[in-house]
Design a protein around this motif. Sequence first.
Motif, PDB file in Angstrom:
ATOM      1  N   THR A   1       3.312   1.995  -1.745  1.00  0.00           N
ATOM      2  CA  THR A   1       3.739   2.442  -3.073  1.00  0.00           C
ATOM      3  C   THR A   1       2.766   3.459  -3.653  1.00  0.00           C
ATOM      4  O   THR A   1       3.049   4.061  -4.699  1.00  0.00           O
ATOM      5  N   ASP A   2       1.632   3.646  -3.004  1.00  0.00           N
ATOM      6  CA  ASP A   2       0.642   4.645  -3.404  1.00  0.00           C
ATOM      7  C   ASP A   2       0.930   5.926  -2.627  1.00  0.00           C
ATOM      8  O   ASP A   2       0.794   5.953  -1.400  1.00  0.00           O
ATOM      9  N   PRO A   3       1.331   7.015  -3.292  1.00  0.00           N
ATOM     10  CA  PRO A   3       1.687   8.241  -2.570  1.00  0.00           C
ATOM     11  C   PRO A   3       0.561   8.778  -1.697  1.00  0.00           C
ATOM     12  O   PRO A   3       0.814   9.348  -0.629  1.00  0.00           O
ATOM     13  N   GLY A   4      -0.679   8.596  -2.114  1.00  0.00           N
ATOM     14  CA  GLY A   4      -1.786   9.079  -1.304  1.00  0.00           C
ATOM     15  C   GLY A   4      -1.908   8.353   0.012  1.00  0.00           C
ATOM     16  O   GLY A   4      -2.297   8.942   1.028  1.00  0.00           O
ATOM     17  N   ARG A   5      -1.582   7.072   0.011  1.00  0.00           N
ATOM     18  CA  ARG A   5      -1.651   6.287   1.236  1.00  0.00           C
ATOM     19  C   ARG A   5      -0.401   6.469   2.103  1.00  0.00           C
ATOM     20  O   ARG A   5      -0.487   6.468   3.333  1.00  0.00           O
ATOM     21  N   SER A   6       0.746   6.625   1.470  1.00  0.00           N
ATOM     22  CA  SER A   6       1.987   6.716   2.239  1.00  0.00           C
ATOM     23  C   SER A   6       2.188   8.091   2.860  1.00  0.00           C
ATOM     24  O   SER A   6       2.982   8.247   3.796  1.00  0.00           O
TER      25      SER A   6
ATOM     26  N   ASP B   1      -8.373   5.813   3.903  1.00  0.00           N
ATOM     27  CA  ASP B   1      -8.104   4.670   3.052  1.00  0.00           C
ATOM     28  C   ASP B   1      -9.370   4.125   2.402  1.00  0.00           C
ATOM     29  O   ASP B   1      -9.369   3.757   1.237  1.00  0.00           O
ATOM     30  N   ASP B   2     -10.465   4.073   3.166  1.00  0.00           N
ATOM     31  CA  ASP B   2     -11.711   3.478   2.678  1.00  0.00           C
ATOM     32  C   ASP B   2     -12.889   4.322   3.167  1.00  0.00           C
ATOM     33  O   ASP B   2     -13.418   4.085   4.256  1.00  0.00           O
TER      34      ASP B   2
ATOM     35  N   THR C   1      -7.114   4.107   8.174  1.00  0.00           N
ATOM     36  CA  THR C   1      -6.061   3.247   7.650  1.00  0.00           C
ATOM     37  C   THR C   1      -6.575   1.821   7.772  1.00  0.00           C
ATOM     38  O   THR C   1      -7.566   1.566   8.463  1.00  0.00           O
TER      39      THR C   1
ATOM     40  N   ALA D   1       0.821  -1.216   0.000  1.00  0.00           N
ATOM     41  CA  ALA D   1       0.000   0.000   0.000  1.00  0.00           C
ATOM     42  C   ALA D   1       0.849   1.257   0.000  1.00  0.00           C
ATOM     43  O   ALA D   1       0.421   2.308  -0.494  1.00  0.00           O
TER      44      ALA D   1
END
Length: 269
Positions: free
Chosen positions: A126-131, A211-212, A173, A124
Amino acid sequence: MTQDGYQVFAIRHGHVHRTVADNFAGGCPDDRPMPMDYFIWVAANERRTIVIDTGFGAGEAARRGRSVTRSVADGLRAIGVDHAIVTDVILTHLHWDHAGNLDLFGAARFHLSEQELRFAAGAAMTDPGRSLGYAGSDVADAVRLVHEGRVRFAGEDEELFPGISVHLVGGHTAGTQVVRIATRRGPIVLASDAAHFYANMSQMRVFPVTDDPDKLLNVYTQQLPALVQSTIDIIPGHDPLVLERYRPAGVELRGWVARLDQPFDETVR
């Protein structure tokens, strides 16, 4: 106070100026001020003292444009807690503003959801929005603590200590957990980032870093209310109203440390 009736403290350690548009997903153009406070929490009775989340320090604050109002260590000292001898810390999740300062708690065991560590150290990220919400150094510290035998992975709905339970809700998260605490006025829930503001729940609007979103709406309507007698006992993680609605832990601590186990002023909105 019985052994299961905890005093609960909200300790403010940071602040940032934001607008309504900054705080709700959907891009609503609203430039009215809606500042955000940053807290850690402490639950204490005559048998144990538990720290919930560890906040952030000056370095991360500078990198992200936040203000440190008082250090986490100072806030703990203000209520008589020595961070160096705290034995148990609950981490609601590993975002930078909740899981910094881990080295302050050199004697502590950390209670964390395994789902959160898998999320924070996995694909997860690797997704800039999540990291964006994570500081890599904090995640690395958490992994190091696992290898040192100082992390206990909590169950999805588990009583960690008499009167203190954690509940995996996700949404914000993948591994966000909330903390339910027994007090003399009944159970309260520290929502942490499962609800940043009271308005997230009352207006059914999610925070942008989520995240969701659909799952988080279910958290507001189903999971959090099921844990308390009244929704007034759900404490959001970043709302400055907390320090206005709840009494200070002492006259000199007004605007800094509030007592969440005492009744609050429902007229403050």
